[in-house]
Design a protein around this motif. Structure first.
Motif, mmCIF file in Angstrom:
data_model
loop_
_atom_site.group_PDB
_atom_site.id
_atom_site.type_symbol
_atom_site.label_atom_id
_atom_site.label_comp_id
_atom_site.label_asym_id
_atom_site.label_seq_id
_atom_site.Cartn_x
_atom_site.Cartn_y
_atom_site.Cartn_z
ATOM 1 N N TYR A 69 0.814 -1.225 0.000
ATOM 2 C CA TYR A 69 0.000 0.000 0.000
ATOM 3 C C TYR A 69 0.841 1.267 0.000
ATOM 4 C CZ TYR A 69 1.119 -0.445 4.949
ATOM 5 O OH TYR A 69 1.772 -0.613 6.138
ATOM 6 N N ASP A 70 2.126 1.185 0.328
ATOM 7 C CA ASP A 70 2.956 2.388 0.373
ATOM 8 C C ASP A 70 3.798 2.554 -0.889
ATOM 9 O OD1 ASP A 70 5.691 1.218 2.538
ATOM 10 O OD2 ASP A 70 4.666 0.291 0.839
ATOM 11 N N ASP A 71 3.534 1.745 -1.882
ATOM 12 C CA ASP A 71 4.270 1.789 -3.141
ATOM 13 C C ASP A 71 3.395 2.433 -4.208
ATOM 14 O OD1 ASP A 71 6.015 -0.747 -5.141
ATOM 15 O OD2 ASP A 71 5.650 1.384 -5.486
ATOM 16 N N GLU A 72 3.763 3.641 -4.655
ATOM 17 C CA GLU A 72 2.921 4.362 -5.603
ATOM 18 C C GLU A 72 2.771 3.616 -6.924
ATOM 19 O OE1 GLU A 72 4.569 7.811 -7.678
ATOM 20 O OE2 GLU A 72 6.381 7.553 -6.486
ATOM 21 N N TYR A 73 3.732 2.795 -7.263
ATOM 22 C CA TYR A 73 3.734 2.154 -8.584
ATOM 23 C C TYR A 73 2.750 1.000 -8.697
ATOM 24 C CZ TYR A 73 7.838 5.006 -9.317
ATOM 25 O OH TYR A 73 8.685 6.072 -9.432
ATOM 26 N N VAL A 74 2.143 0.616 -7.596
ATOM 27 C CA VAL A 74 1.225 -0.520 -7.658
ATOM 28 C C VAL A 74 -0.237 -0.099 -7.669
ATOM 29 C CG1 VAL A 74 2.938 -1.943 -6.478
ATOM 30 C CG2 VAL A 74 1.072 -0.911 -5.151
ATOM 31 N N TYR A 75 -0.492 1.207 -7.599
ATOM 32 C CA TYR A 75 -1.875 1.681 -7.587
ATOM 33 C C TYR A 75 -2.410 1.797 -9.007
ATOM 34 C CZ TYR A 75 -2.001 2.704 -2.599
ATOM 35 O OH TYR A 75 -2.011 2.593 -1.223
ATOM 36 N N ASN A 76 -3.627 1.376 -9.190
ATOM 37 C CA ASN A 76 -4.234 1.374 -10.517
ATOM 38 C C ASN A 76 -4.901 2.690 -10.886
ATOM 39 O OD1 ASN A 76 -3.568 -1.160 -11.558
ATOM 40 N ND2 ASN A 76 -5.196 -2.149 -10.403
#
Length: 123
Positions: free
Chosen positions: A104-111
């Motif tokens: 949840y703290d990784d911006e690159y995994v948000y859709n």
């Protein structure tokens, strides 16, 4: 598809408070973790906090823990970021994001991402 729209940003003096809102569209909102990130001028975007799909779990960056609170209202399909005791270093564009496919703290995994709202804290 999910669309996110942030609001509530503005100019505030140090020590003041603001509440940001992130209004979402889409029927699956209530199943998503939601995150807040921010990006200050000349800096990389950084994690602020996140909230689980049911609101029972929240997570915060060390820099905002104890001052910021994330909540959500699934009936209103809205996530909030209550910011208290604001500091000049909190000045940034704040973004909400949905549906992380990883940490949840990784911006690159948000859709999904909103367009951002500016928060400026004067000293």
């Amino acid at each position: 598809q999910v669309q996110l729209v942030e609001s509530g940003g503005g100019l505030v003096q140090a020590g003041g408070s603001l509440r940001l809102s992130c209004a979402a569209s889409g029927r699956t909102f209530s199943s998503y973790y939601m995150g807040w990130f921010r990006q200050a001028p000349g800096k990389e975007r950084e994690f602020v906090g996140a909230i689980s799909w049911n609101g029972r779990s929240t997570y915060y960056a060390a820099s905002v823990k104890g001052r910021f609170t994330i909540s959500r209202d699934n009936a209103k399909i809205t996530v909030y970021l209550q910011m208290n005791s604001l500091k000049p270093e909190d000045t940034a564009v704040y973004y909400c994001a949905a549906d992380p496919r990883g940490s949840y703290d990784d911006e690159y995994v948000y859709n999904y991402w909103g367009q951002g709202t500016q928060v400026t804290v004067s000293s």
